[in-house]
Structures are given as structure tokens and as C-alpha cells.
Design a protein around this motif. Sequence first.
Motif, PDB file in Angstrom:
ATOM      1  N   ASN A   1      -2.606  -2.976   5.451  1.00  0.00           N
ATOM      2  CA  ASN A   1      -1.766  -3.190   4.267  1.00  0.00           C
ATOM      3  C   ASN A   1      -0.531  -4.023   4.568  1.00  0.00           C
ATOM      4  OD1 ASN A   1      -3.432  -1.834   2.524  1.00  0.00           O
ATOM      5  ND2 ASN A   1      -2.211   0.027   2.436  1.00  0.00           N
ATOM      6  N   ALA A   2       0.122  -3.719   5.668  1.00  0.00           N
ATOM      7  CA  ALA A   2       1.416  -4.351   5.934  1.00  0.00           C
ATOM      8  C   ALA A   2       1.288  -5.755   6.497  1.00  0.00           C
ATOM      9  CB  ALA A   2       2.219  -3.478   6.905  1.00  0.00           C
TER      10      ALA A   2
ATOM     11  N   ALA B   1       0.938  -8.442   3.692  1.00  0.00           N
ATOM     12  CA  ALA B   1       2.139  -8.358   2.863  1.00  0.00           C
ATOM     13  C   ALA B   1       3.362  -8.869   3.610  1.00  0.00           C
ATOM     14  CB  ALA B   1       2.366  -6.918   2.413  1.00  0.00           C
ATOM     15  N   MET B   2       3.392  -8.685   4.912  1.00  0.00           N
ATOM     16  CA  MET B   2       4.518  -9.169   5.700  1.00  0.00           C
ATOM     17  C   MET B   2       4.569 -10.693   5.686  1.00  0.00           C
ATOM     18  SD  MET B   2       5.412  -8.396   9.696  1.00  0.00           S
ATOM     19  CE  MET B   2       3.820  -9.049  10.207  1.00  0.00           C
TER      20      MET B   2
ATOM     21  N   GLY C   1       5.788 -11.673   2.200  1.00  0.00           N
ATOM     22  CA  GLY C   1       6.980 -11.005   1.688  1.00  0.00           C
ATOM     23  C   GLY C   1       8.279 -11.730   1.919  1.00  0.00           C
TER      24      GLY C   1
ATOM     25  N   LEU D   1      10.407  -4.317   3.274  1.00  0.00           N
ATOM     26  CA  LEU D   1       9.080  -4.359   2.679  1.00  0.00           C
ATOM     27  C   LEU D   1       8.066  -3.582   3.510  1.00  0.00           C
ATOM     28  CD1 LEU D   1       7.139  -5.454   0.532  1.00  0.00           C
ATOM     29  CD2 LEU D   1       6.840  -7.496   1.960  1.00  0.00           C
ATOM     30  N   ILE D   2       8.065  -3.778   4.825  1.00  0.00           N
ATOM     31  CA  ILE D   2       7.081  -3.123   5.676  1.00  0.00           C
ATOM     32  C   ILE D   2       7.243  -1.610   5.625  1.00  0.00           C
ATOM     33  CG2 ILE D   2       6.124  -2.986   7.993  1.00  0.00           C
ATOM     34  CD1 ILE D   2       5.803  -5.669   6.548  1.00  0.00           C
TER      35      ILE D   2
ATOM     36  N   ILE E   1       5.823  -0.334   2.339  1.00  0.00           N
ATOM     37  CA  ILE E   1       4.355  -0.360   2.340  1.00  0.00           C
ATOM     38  C   ILE E   1       3.801   0.798   3.152  1.00  0.00           C
ATOM     39  CG2 ILE E   1       2.353  -1.659   3.155  1.00  0.00           C
ATOM     40  CD1 ILE E   1       3.818  -4.205   2.425  1.00  0.00           C
TER      41      ILE E   1
ATOM     42  N   CYS F   1       0.164  -2.307  -2.762  1.00  0.00           N
ATOM     43  CA  CYS F   1       1.052  -1.673  -1.786  1.00  0.00           C
ATOM     44  C   CYS F   1       2.403  -2.382  -1.678  1.00  0.00           C
ATOM     45  CB  CYS F   1       0.380  -1.621  -0.420  1.00  0.00           C
ATOM     46  SG  CYS F   1      -0.069  -3.233   0.251  1.00  0.00           S
ATOM     47  N   SER F   2       2.453  -3.670  -1.966  1.00  0.00           N
ATOM     48  CA  SER F   2       3.699  -4.418  -1.781  1.00  0.00           C
ATOM     49  C   SER F   2       4.548  -4.494  -3.048  1.00  0.00           C
ATOM     50  CB  SER F   2       3.388  -5.845  -1.308  1.00  0.00           C
ATOM     51  OG  SER F   2       2.632  -6.536  -2.294  1.00  0.00           O
TER      52      SER F   2
ATOM     53  N   THR G   1       9.086  -3.958  -8.471  1.00  0.00           N
ATOM     54  CA  THR G   1       9.797  -4.450  -7.300  1.00  0.00           C
ATOM     55  C   THR G   1      10.340  -5.838  -7.596  1.00  0.00           C
ATOM     56  OG1 THR G   1       9.639  -4.825  -4.921  1.00  0.00           O
ATOM     57  CG2 THR G   1       7.787  -5.543  -6.237  1.00  0.00           C
TER      58      THR G   1
ATOM     59  N   LYS H   1      10.975  -9.631  -5.615  1.00  0.00           N
ATOM     60  CA  LYS H   1      10.798 -10.503  -4.475  1.00  0.00           C
ATOM     61  C   LYS H   1      11.608 -11.778  -4.710  1.00  0.00           C
ATOM     62  CE  LYS H   1       6.205  -8.934  -3.066  1.00  0.00           C
ATOM     63  NZ  LYS H   1       4.811  -9.348  -2.768  1.00  0.00           N
TER      64      LYS H   1
END
Length: 265
Positions: free
Chosen positions: A12-13, A16-17, A20, A26-27, A30, A77-78, A135, A137
Motif C-alpha cells: 500500500n505505502a 502511494a509514497m 504522494g 502520508l506513509i 497509510i 489507502c492514500s 484528504t 494533496k
Amino acid sequence: MFVLWFSWYAFNAGPAMLAGGTDEGLIGRIAAYTTMCAASSGTTYLLLSVTLKKKIPEPCDLANGILAGLVCSTSACSITEPALGIVVGSVGGLITLLVSKLMLYLKIDDVVDAVAVHLGCGLWSALSGPFFAGTRKGDLEICGIFTGCATGWKMLGSNILITFLTIVYVTAIIAPVCFLLSKCRILRIGLESEKSGVDLVEFHGSAYNNELQSYRQTRFNNSTKAPSPRKSRRSQKKPQSSVIEIVDNNHSNGEVKDAGAIAIE
């Protein structure tokens, strides 16, 4: 299960990292969201299995519930707050149980509940984002229907369209392959192997202790209170009841004159 759960944090991370930007928290969000989904889904599925299926708790139920929660956490997840993972995971546990019961009703063989976990919770994962997203961003604010954002409906429509196209694409590829394998008689195992169990035929060992499983199910059906092992052994050695016929000895032919039944516990 632990290795799979631990690996899901990177699953997941990681992407997204990369997407992101410079969001340092963020991490962590998640990872927290993934944990909430897995824990709540596993707990919900286990409790519902015990309550609705009238069965004793089993590790397989908890493992399936946790895996269902991990699947639920993937899509959004993000963009979803960690606390909402409890809601998403709990709904995922309920969906897993309902789809599992549907497969049994339709008499479709799915031993490990793969359809319930991956298809059912995969669809819910794709649809949970438009409902619970919330969220920011950079200058882009992403929010869902339940977090007070009108753009959530547009996101929902887009996710439904993408999900539908994905199902059509996968079906168009897999259906001919399965049809060809079926015609070649290599899609399924043999009937004897199916009756004996693939674990015995292919791996020469039983994956389940059938005697213990039958005993536990019978014990639960007969009484909500488990008997002690010593009492169980005594009940196996001595019959529960016997019938004694009282025969008139005055009759040489052994004809029963008066008979009665005496139950001996």
C-alpha cells in the motif's frame, strides 16, 4: 498470515509514497489505515461467523477476515483517514461473510472463500474511496460523499465505470483460457482426487484433522458446554442406554410374556 499482513504495508505505502509528493505523514497514515482495516475486518468476520453460523471460533475465520480487510484497504489507502478504516474494514468483514454464504447457496465450490475475499472486498475497496475519502494533496482536496464533498459522486461514477471495464477485460481474457483447459480435461482435478482431498493426493498429508473437527462440531451441536475429555472417554466406553426384556421363565419356548424397558444411564 503475519508475513502477508506485514508485506501489505509495502504494497500500500510503496506506490502511494511515489505519488504522494512531499507529504511526510502520508506513509504513517497509510500504515495506520491498513492496520485499522485488517483488524476491524478480522474481528467483525470472526464475531459474525460465531454468531450467525453457530460455530466455535476458528483461526481460518480470523485469517480470512484479516485478509479481507487488507484487500479493502488497498484502493483508497492514500485518501482516507485512518479512523475510517474501522468502518471500511467492518463492512468488508460483513461483505465477506455474505458473499461466502451466497457461494454456498449457489453451490459453487470455493473452499478458501477466494471470491468472497478478493472479488467481494475488491469491489468494496474500489467503492469505499468515493464515500469516505477526505484528504488534501498540495492544492488538491480529495473528499467523498460522506465527508461533505459534491465531487464524491463523480468519483463514484468513475470508479464504477473503471471496475466494470476491468471485469469485462479480465473475463474476456480468462474465459477462453478456462474453456480451453476444460475441453482438454485439465481444468479440474480427478474425481478420486477430489473425494480424497488434494492435500492427501498431492502433498501426502492431511491439512485438517477431520476426526477432531467432527468431534468439535458434534460437541458444539449437542451442547453449548464442552464436556471434559475424561467424561467423553467414559461415554464412548459405555452405551448411553440399554433395554432389558423381562422374559417369563415358565415358558420353555422363550416367548416373552411381560416386557419392560429399563433405561440404564
